[in-house]
Motif scaffolding. Structure first.
Motif, PDB file in Angstrom:
ATOM      1  N   HIS A 204       0.862  -1.189   0.000  1.00  0.00           N
ATOM      2  CA  HIS A 204       0.000   0.000   0.000  1.00  0.00           C
ATOM      3  C   HIS A 204       0.895   1.234   0.000  1.00  0.00           C
ATOM      4  O   HIS A 204       1.771   1.388   0.857  1.00  0.00           O
ATOM      5  CB  HIS A 204      -0.918   0.012   1.226  1.00  0.00           C
ATOM      6  CG  HIS A 204      -1.863   1.177   1.234  1.00  0.00           C
ATOM      7  ND1 HIS A 204      -3.101   1.134   0.644  1.00  0.00           N
ATOM      8  CD2 HIS A 204      -1.739   2.438   1.751  1.00  0.00           C
ATOM      9  CE1 HIS A 204      -3.711   2.293   0.790  1.00  0.00           C
ATOM     10  NE2 HIS A 204      -2.896   3.111   1.464  1.00  0.00           N
ATOM     11  N   ARG A 264       0.149  -3.834   3.697  1.00  0.00           N
ATOM     12  CA  ARG A 264      -1.176  -3.516   4.224  1.00  0.00           C
ATOM     13  C   ARG A 264      -1.226  -3.678   5.743  1.00  0.00           C
ATOM     14  O   ARG A 264      -1.920  -2.928   6.437  1.00  0.00           O
ATOM     15  CB  ARG A 264      -2.229  -4.401   3.556  1.00  0.00           C
ATOM     16  CG  ARG A 264      -2.502  -4.019   2.105  1.00  0.00           C
ATOM     17  CD  ARG A 264      -3.722  -4.725   1.562  1.00  0.00           C
ATOM     18  NE  ARG A 264      -4.117  -4.168   0.277  1.00  0.00           N
ATOM     19  CZ  ARG A 264      -5.245  -4.467  -0.358  1.00  0.00           C
ATOM     20  NH1 ARG A 264      -6.088  -5.360   0.181  1.00  0.00           N
ATOM     21  NH2 ARG A 264      -5.553  -3.910  -1.516  1.00  0.00           N
ATOM     22  N   TYR A 267       0.495  -0.578   7.254  1.00  0.00           N
ATOM     23  CA  TYR A 267      -0.342   0.601   7.088  1.00  0.00           C
ATOM     24  C   TYR A 267      -1.511   0.580   8.064  1.00  0.00           C
ATOM     25  O   TYR A 267      -1.846   1.591   8.688  1.00  0.00           O
ATOM     26  CB  TYR A 267      -0.842   0.672   5.643  1.00  0.00           C
ATOM     27  CG  TYR A 267      -1.720   1.857   5.351  1.00  0.00           C
ATOM     28  CD1 TYR A 267      -1.181   3.126   5.173  1.00  0.00           C
ATOM     29  CD2 TYR A 267      -3.103   1.715   5.261  1.00  0.00           C
ATOM     30  CE1 TYR A 267      -1.994   4.224   4.910  1.00  0.00           C
ATOM     31  CE2 TYR A 267      -3.923   2.807   4.989  1.00  0.00           C
ATOM     32  CZ  TYR A 267      -3.363   4.052   4.820  1.00  0.00           C
ATOM     33  OH  TYR A 267      -4.161   5.135   4.565  1.00  0.00           O
ATOM     34  N   ASP A 410      -7.513   3.167   0.301  1.00  0.00           N
ATOM     35  CA  ASP A 410      -7.471   2.342   1.519  1.00  0.00           C
ATOM     36  C   ASP A 410      -8.864   1.892   1.961  1.00  0.00           C
ATOM     37  O   ASP A 410      -9.094   1.628   3.144  1.00  0.00           O
ATOM     38  CB  ASP A 410      -6.768   3.076   2.654  1.00  0.00           C
ATOM     39  CG  ASP A 410      -7.507   4.346   3.063  1.00  0.00           C
ATOM     40  OD1 ASP A 410      -8.541   4.673   2.443  1.00  0.00           O
ATOM     41  OD2 ASP A 410      -7.055   5.015   4.019  1.00  0.00           O
TER      42      ASP A 410
END
Length: 634
Positions: A204, A264, A267, A410
């Motif tokens: 991400h 991911r 994040y 996101d």
């Protein structure tokens, strides 16, 4: 017992070993070291682009000790990102495919976790106690070595686990006999399906308003973002002492916008934690309605993570850093990257080429060129070294910030109930039917038959087993056999009365003489009555009980098969008195299936759409009930 001698693994670590399947000769060590080097170079394009949560995948030569021969091995702490563990499983499978002479084993604190993934398809003899040194990747396929003599009684419990040399000898001589069953391999391949494309999907990219020093460090060492996120996410009160004053290493005055690549998992860890910076740190946040609020917040959290890492540094001098980006090993590594089209046709010296080159250098320094005797350099030491040896061009960073590419969406952070149901269905390898299809396939008879099959299933002390196979014989109930068994139980010698029974005898005036007379009468009756007559009397006794219970709330709570003549004879019985009412209580046979289904549906409705015993049992049996219309409002 090798398992007792091996050191225990942390809960978030995985251990892997690569053995030479055939017995290694005098040059075995050199051969294994060469294989390790070639394997890391061969898979460099994948490894260079991968961001590890805690520790990278490393292969080191491990000399033989005891029953464990010399091998290539390593241990990786994957933290909260279990995908790191399964990526290593994929790497080991591909390494054994590329190097057919190697056999790989992998385990974690749960033991042979590959078997857990395929638990529904394992043979009966395989359990955690006897699975040690039996599970290997060999030539790109999973192999399971069974006990040597499976036809002997009790072999599954008594068969000892093979040693590693014994297992490797069997594997190299008769590998085709030990190939895991197709369902087991399919379950495992499904779990690691999607690599290597899955690597990019797990990343991400987000904009972060960072100190210029951090932006410069991440250009050279993108993997340091993981250490910074972990330092912030797992911070302790003592770690924040360095953040309750103006930052010494990364002051807030010189900040630029940069595009940072996370996994991911990283994040999500950074975004989901609520944190208010200390005013003395110099970091302030705009109003939540500000269009760049998320970038400011992420940059502030990363800055705290980097400052915590540097505060723990041992202050290593810059010249202590090893210059490993030279020599024949690095040249072979770089040449392999170019042959695998790692740079994707980018011109040498371009921004994208340099970004990919820095990622490759990062991977080479932490995974390939680390000497076995060298202590691992802490992230804080490495950050300080990079800051002292790398010039920071603030104007260039600002020019790059003016033309940053768009960040990733996101929305994957928010999972709706429907999406969660879909994920669970995919995990169970089930398709999600439409409402119309669900109503058409819904069958009450299936519910009853599956439940009766589950109840009749003979299980061991290890727990209940679900009757997955739908072609099993139907449940039968032999009344005669049941009554004979019950008669044998009731006809056995009476047990001694407990204290409660003695109290009841005194209360109702029973005496020992009465007991003796009754026992004598019972003995005379047993001598005269045949077994058939006993069974008949027992049936009559049960029938009389049913007749009496029919007029109670208990009897009325059960459903019976309908009789056509019941309504015709109802009126005459009303004026015939209680005797006729007793005769009318001659019940039809209970509708067992109807009572079972009615009770199940009542219990399912009481769950109000939540998880409960009924839905759990029925889903384990492969039966999915539709949602209640009362809950859905349809």
């Amino acid at each position: 017992m090798e398992a007792l001698r091996r050191p225990a693994l942390p809960e978030d670590a995985v251990r892997y070993r690569l053995f030479a399947a055939a017995a290694a000769g005098p040059g075995g060590e050199a051969l294994l070291r060469r294989c390790a080097e070639l394997a890391l170079v061969r898979f460099a394009p994948l490894l260079a682009a991968y961001v590890w949560q805690r520790q990278p995948f490393r292969l080191r030569y491990v000399p033989g000790r005891g029953e464990i021969p010399a091998h290539l091995g390593g241990t990786t702490v994957f933290g909260d990102n279990v995908e790191d563990e399964w990526f290593i499983v994929y790497l080991l499978r591909e390494i054994t495919r590329e190097f057919p002479g190697l056999a790989a084993s992998i385990d974690d604190n749960d033991g042979e976790f590959l078997l857990i993934e395929a638990a529904d398809f394992l043979p009966k003899w395989l359990n955690p106690e006897n699975s040690e040194n039996r599970v290997f990747f060999y030539k790109g396929e999973l192999h399971i070595i069974p006990p040597g003599e499976p036809w002997e009684p009790g072999w599954a419990l008594s068969a000892p686990c093979p040693t590693v040399p014994q297992a490797l000898a069997l594997l190299s001589a008769r590998a085709e006999e030990f190939l895991a069953a197709e369902p087991i391999r399919a379950a495992l391949n499904k779990r690691i399906h999607g690599y290597p494309e899955k690597i990019q999907a797990s990343l991400h990219r987000a904009r972060c308003f960072l100190p210029a020093g951090i932006a410069a460090v991440l250009r050279l060492r993108p993997s340091l973002v993981a250490a910074a996120v972990q330092a912030f996410y797992l911070r302790e009160p003592g770690d924040l002492r360095a953040c309750r004053r103006p930052f010494r290493t990364f002051p807030a005055e010189q900040r630029v916008m940069a595009l940072v690549t996370f996994t991911r998992c990283l994040y999500a860890q950074l975004v989901q934690q609520q944190f208010v910076p200390d005013r003395r740190s110099g970091y302030t946040l705009p109003a939540p309605s500000h269009p760049q609020y998320r970038a400011y917040e992420l940059g502030m959290k990363l800055a705290h993570g980097f400052e915590i890492l540097c505060s723990k540094s041992s202050k290593v001098a810059p010249d202590a850093k090893r210059n490993v980006l030279s020599g024949p090993l690095w040249e072979r590594f770089l040449r392999s990257l170019k042959e695998k089209d790692y740079f994707k046709g980018e011109m040498e010296g371009s921004a994208k080429y340099l970004e990919l080159l820095h990622m490759a250098e990062d991977h080479f320094q932490q995974s390939v060129a680390v000497p076995e005797s060298c202590d691992e350099v802490s992230p804080g030491d490495e950050i300080l070294t990079l800051l002292q040896t790398t010039p920071i061009d603030l104007k260039e960073l600002e020019r790059e910030a003016a033309c940053l590419p768009a960040e990733d969406d996101d929305s994957w952070l928010d999972i709706t109930p429907g999406a969660l149901d879909q994920m669970l269905k995919e995990t169970r390898n089930e398709s999600l039917p439409s409402p119309n299809e669900e109503e058409q396939k819904y069958d009450l008879e299936t519910v009853a038959e599956n439940m009766k099959a589950f109840v009749s299933k003979v299980s061991t002390h290890e727990g209940a087993e679900m009757p997955w196979s739908s072609d099993e014989s139907h449940v039968t109930f032999d009344v005669d056999s049941f009554t004979k068994a019950l008669d044998r139980i009731l006809g056995a010698d009476s047990e001694e009365l407990d204290s409660d029974d003695l109290d009841e005898e005194e209360e109702f005036g029973f005496s020992d003489e009465d007991d003796e007379e009754l026992d004598a009468g019972s003995e005379r009756q047993e001598q005269k009555v045949s077994p058939e007559e006993l069974v008949g009397s027992l049936k009559a006794y049960m029938k009389e009980m049913d007749r009496e219970l029919a007029q109670t709330n208990v009897g009325k709570s059960f459903s019976s098969h309908k009789r056509g003549a019941s309504s015709v004879g109802a009126a005459p019985c009303e004026s015939a008195g209680p005797d006729c009412g007793a005769e009318a209580a001659e019940l039809a046979a209970l509708d067992v299936d109807m009572n079972l289904v009615a009770n199940l549906l009542e219990s399912y409705s009481a769950q109000a759409g939540l998880a409960g015993p009924t839905s759990n049992i029925l889903q384990s049996l492969g039966v999915n009930l539709p949602e209640s219309t009362e809950l859905t409002g349809s």
